[in-house]
Scaffold this motif. Structure first.
Motif, PDB file in Angstrom:
ATOM      1  N   PRO A 169      58.830  60.569 -47.201  1.00 47.86           N
ATOM      2  CA  PRO A 169      57.573  60.849 -46.193  1.00 47.86           C
ATOM      3  C   PRO A 169      56.342  61.369 -46.736  1.00 47.86           C
ATOM      4  O   PRO A 169      56.023  62.357 -46.980  1.00 47.86           O
ATOM      5  CB  PRO A 169      58.367  62.100 -45.409  1.00 47.86           C
ATOM      6  CG  PRO A 169      59.197  62.668 -46.543  1.00 47.86           C
ATOM      7  CD  PRO A 169      59.806  61.581 -47.273  1.00 47.86           C
ATOM      8  N   ASN A 170      55.625  60.363 -47.275  1.00 49.28           N
ATOM      9  CA  ASN A 170      54.362  60.689 -47.808  1.00 49.28           C
ATOM     10  C   ASN A 170      53.292  60.211 -46.857  1.00 49.28           C
ATOM     11  O   ASN A 170      52.057  60.227 -47.242  1.00 49.28           O
ATOM     12  CB  ASN A 170      54.209  59.988 -49.150  1.00 49.28           C
ATOM     13  CG  ASN A 170      54.349  58.292 -49.096  1.00 49.28           C
ATOM     14  OD1 ASN A 170      54.753  58.086 -47.954  1.00 49.28           O
ATOM     15  ND2 ASN A 170      53.827  57.696 -50.205  1.00 49.28           N
ATOM     16  N   ASP A 171      53.482  59.806 -45.521  1.00 48.23           N
ATOM     17  CA  ASP A 171      52.349  59.350 -44.523  1.00 48.23           C
ATOM     18  C   ASP A 171      52.522  60.234 -43.773  1.00 48.23           C
ATOM     19  O   ASP A 171      53.527  60.975 -43.259  1.00 48.23           O
ATOM     20  CB  ASP A 171      52.589  57.830 -44.366  1.00 48.23           C
ATOM     21  CG  ASP A 171      53.935  57.753 -43.616  1.00 48.23           C
ATOM     22  OD1 ASP A 171      54.785  58.683 -43.616  1.00 48.23           O
ATOM     23  OD2 ASP A 171      54.345  56.626 -43.192  1.00 48.23           O
ATOM     24  N   TYR A 172      51.518  60.374 -42.468  1.00 50.42           N
ATOM     25  CA  TYR A 172      51.532  61.245 -41.491  1.00 50.42           C
ATOM     26  C   TYR A 172      52.712  61.002 -40.567  1.00 50.42           C
ATOM     27  O   TYR A 172      53.122  61.753 -39.791  1.00 50.42           O
ATOM     28  CB  TYR A 172      50.184  60.941 -40.930  1.00 50.42           C
ATOM     29  CG  TYR A 172      50.073  61.839 -39.482  1.00 50.42           C
ATOM     30  CD1 TYR A 172      50.024  63.178 -39.573  1.00 50.42           C
ATOM     31  CD2 TYR A 172      49.647  61.114 -38.242  1.00 50.42           C
ATOM     32  CE1 TYR A 172      50.148  63.984 -38.599  1.00 50.42           C
ATOM     33  CE2 TYR A 172      49.614  62.219 -37.138  1.00 50.42           C
ATOM     34  CZ  TYR A 172      49.711  63.393 -37.251  1.00 50.42           C
ATOM     35  OH  TYR A 172      49.668  63.926 -36.007  1.00 50.42           O
ATOM     36  N   ARG A 173      52.942  59.731 -40.173  1.00 47.91           N
ATOM     37  CA  ARG A 173      54.118  59.467 -39.332  1.00 47.91           C
ATOM     38  C   ARG A 173      55.364  59.881 -39.665  1.00 47.91           C
ATOM     39  O   ARG A 173      56.084  60.679 -38.805  1.00 47.91           O
ATOM     40  CB  ARG A 173      54.239  57.701 -39.280  1.00 47.91           C
ATOM     41  CG  ARG A 173      55.407  57.492 -38.566  1.00 47.91           C
ATOM     42  CD  ARG A 173      55.579  55.902 -38.445  1.00 47.91           C
ATOM     43  NE  ARG A 173      56.657  55.367 -37.816  1.00 47.91           N
ATOM     44  CZ  ARG A 173      57.959  55.271 -38.427  1.00 47.91           C
ATOM     45  NH1 ARG A 173      58.073  55.247 -39.574  1.00 47.91           N
ATOM     46  NH2 ARG A 173      59.072  54.847 -37.761  1.00 47.91           N
ATOM     47  N   LEU A 174      55.694  60.139 -40.852  1.00 46.96           N
ATOM     48  CA  LEU A 174      57.035  60.498 -41.318  1.00 46.96           C
ATOM     49  C   LEU A 174      57.009  62.189 -41.668  1.00 46.96           C
ATOM     50  O   LEU A 174      58.065  62.948 -41.826  1.00 46.96           O
ATOM     51  CB  LEU A 174      57.777  59.840 -42.387  1.00 46.96           C
ATOM     52  CG  LEU A 174      57.977  58.473 -42.360  1.00 46.96           C
ATOM     53  CD1 LEU A 174      58.448  57.932 -43.700  1.00 46.96           C
ATOM     54  CD2 LEU A 174      58.800  58.228 -41.123  1.00 46.96           C
ATOM     55  N   SER A 175      55.808  62.656 -41.905  1.00 47.09           N
ATOM     56  CA  SER A 175      55.543  64.110 -41.995  1.00 47.09           C
ATOM     57  C   SER A 175      55.656  65.058 -40.995  1.00 47.09           C
ATOM     58  O   SER A 175      55.691  66.300 -40.934  1.00 47.09           O
ATOM     59  CB  SER A 175      54.361  64.319 -42.735  1.00 47.09           C
ATOM     60  OG  SER A 175      53.200  64.050 -41.835  1.00 47.09           O
ATOM     61  N   ILE A 176      55.554  64.428 -39.804  1.00 49.29           N
ATOM     62  CA  ILE A 176      55.809  65.241 -38.479  1.00 49.29           C
ATOM     63  C   ILE A 176      56.945  65.819 -38.231  1.00 49.29           C
ATOM     64  O   ILE A 176      58.249  64.978 -38.444  1.00 49.29           O
ATOM     65  CB  ILE A 176      55.508  64.335 -37.292  1.00 49.29           C
ATOM     66  CG1 ILE A 176      54.007  63.885 -37.459  1.00 49.29           C
ATOM     67  CG2 ILE A 176      55.497  65.149 -35.857  1.00 49.29           C
ATOM     68  CD1 ILE A 176      53.725  62.991 -36.320  1.00 49.29           C
ATOM     69  N   ASP A 177      57.075  67.029 -37.913  1.00 51.64           N
ATOM     70  CA  ASP A 177      58.477  67.860 -37.737  1.00 51.64           C
ATOM     71  C   ASP A 177      58.845  67.685 -36.335  1.00 51.64           C
ATOM     72  O   ASP A 177      58.263  68.486 -35.358  1.00 51.64           O
ATOM     73  CB  ASP A 177      58.238  69.217 -37.995  1.00 51.64           C
ATOM     74  CG  ASP A 177      59.355  69.935 -37.894  1.00 51.64           C
ATOM     75  OD1 ASP A 177      60.887  69.423 -37.584  1.00 51.64           O
ATOM     76  OD2 ASP A 177      59.563  71.170 -37.969  1.00 51.64           O
TER      77      ASP A 177
END
Length: 431
Positions: free
Chosen positions: A347-355
């Motif tokens: 998860p290095n992009d914004y899509r996968l960094s959202i909790d």
């Protein structure tokens, strides 16, 4: 000596006076409602330089607003309503001493009016509500609703063969397309229905429940393909900076996340789409477990399409004497590196960094139900199934339905006291 009129002459004169008084045929609250509704519209549609003048375009638009407010799905109902309520026809801008527009006049108006002109009227109403503090772009939600075309293929009682085949489009409406929509909101039920028609994509203010921008497309257009266009056009009406964008799984695309963050400096509240139904087993450290129950080892990283993935390989990848317990198909491939491989996206992009498991995400995403409520009110205007047979008329009808919702809100804030700017019934009772 003058002769007194008899009873028959007096009755005839009374009837003539009653017929001339159009207010006796329309309830006072309904008349006041439309009078205030039309007073909120400050616009002027361009007319042709040559040719017959015909009926004013502004009056024709007001007539269609009456159609949407009354929930009529057919023009014939509108024609009958204005014939029996001449006072409302007068408020629309028609000369009630002359014949009112016919069915074909209304149908021709829908085909010939430019949708960009209607979009300008809608944008002007949004700006007025924004200046009054009714709408803003703090929490905005995007959703689409299906609109069935006027074809027999959409009739559930139709026994036509291959009625939902792409090779067999309806002849009555060549502009519509084949679409599919879910028939259930339950996650464990895979119920869906096919239909021929269009989609109405609406950007809604999730606090006030009012539309900010709308776009009509064929039914086969994916929701994620038009999200950037809708946000860009809505941003020209009111600023979308620092917004919270809320949408369902249909908008789970990396380009939408990047647009919301980079262009509008906002936050995206979109759940992840389940691309795989398999629940892969893994250790506490994150290493996956292969089909044979063995812990897999890291084997470098790979980057493609703007994403970085960690590669995992079989622990006996280079073993010459080992044996795969499950006899995997990649074990006896004759290559130096044997065994199965798996990849895990880092998860290095914004899509996968959202909790998405935090309370803040859940509470904000719960505001998306306002989009569903507005779609329900939109369908009550008679737009769930169309009577027109072309995309131009369908697009104009959808825009007029959204204009009616904004005009009702503008009329509600102009009245003294507190009134609901979402319900036309409450506003009519207060008139």
């Amino acid at each position: 000596m003058t002769q007194k009129p008899n009873r028959k002459e007096l009755a005839a004169s009374y009837r003539q006076e009653i017929i001339q008084d159009v207010t006796l045929f329309t309830s006072q609250s309904t008349a006041v409602f439309y009078d205030r509704l039309f007073s909120t519209l400050d616009y002027k549609l361009p007319r042709a330089v040559t040719g017959r003048k015909g009926f004013p375009k502004e009056a024709m638009l007001c007539a269609f607003l009456v159609m949407k407010c009354e929930g009529f799905s057919q023009i014939s109902d509108l024609v009958d309503y204005l014939e029996n309520n001449r006072l409302i026809a007068y408020y629309c801008g028609f000369n009630i001493m002359k014949p009112l527009p016919s069915y074909w006049t209304y149908a021709r108006f829908l085909r010939q009016v430019n949708n960009s002109e209607l979009k300008e009227i809608m944008a002007a109403l949004v700006r007025k509500l924004y200046d009054e503090g009714i709408v803003d772009a703090s929490f905005i939600g995007l959703d689409s609703t299906p609109i069935s075309a006027n074809t027999r293929y959409n009739n559930p009682k139709s026994f036509a063969k291959n009625k939902f085949s792409k090779k067999n489009p309806p002849k009555r409406d060549r502009d519509c397309a084949l679409g599919v929509h879910s028939a259930s909101n339950q996650h464990n039920e895979r119920r869906y229905e096919f239909y021929w028609g269009y989609k109405s994509h609406v950007l809604v203010d999730c606090i006030s429940g009012l539309p900010l921008y709308e776009l009509t497309t064929p039914a086969n257009t994916p929701d994620s393909n038009v999200a950037a266009e809708i946000l860009a056009n809505a941003n020209q009406t009111i600023s979308l900076q620092n917004c919270s964008f809320i949408a369902d799984k249909g908008y789970d695309a990396r380009s939408i996340y990047n647009t919301v963050k980079d262009v509008y400096d906002g936050e995206a509240f979109i759940p992840l789409r389940n691309y795989s139904t398999k629940n892969s087993k893994k250790l506490a450290s994150g290493n996956p477990i292969c089909e044979a129950g063995l812990a897999m080892h890291k084997d470098g990283k790979t980057t493609d399409n703007g994403r970085t993935r960690q590669k995992y390989c079989c622990p006996f990848r280079q073993s010459k004497t080992g044996q795969c317990p499950c006899n995997h198909r990649n074990w006896n491939n004759g290559k130096k590196n044997r065994g199965c491989t798996k990849y895990k996206t880092i998860p290095n992009d914004y899509r996968l960094s959202i909790d998405r498991s935090c309370l803040s995400f859940k509470r904000t995403y719960a505001l998306r139900t306002e989009c569903e409520r507005y779609n329900s009110r939109f369908k009550c205007t008679g737009q769930e199934r169309l009577w027109v047979h072309n995309s131009v008329s369908a697009t104009n009808l959808n825009t007029i339905a959204h204009i009616s919702a904004l005009a009702i809100a503008c009329a509600a804030i102009l009245l003294p006291g507190t009134h609901s700017y979402r319900s036309k019934k409450a506003l009519r009772r207060a008139a």
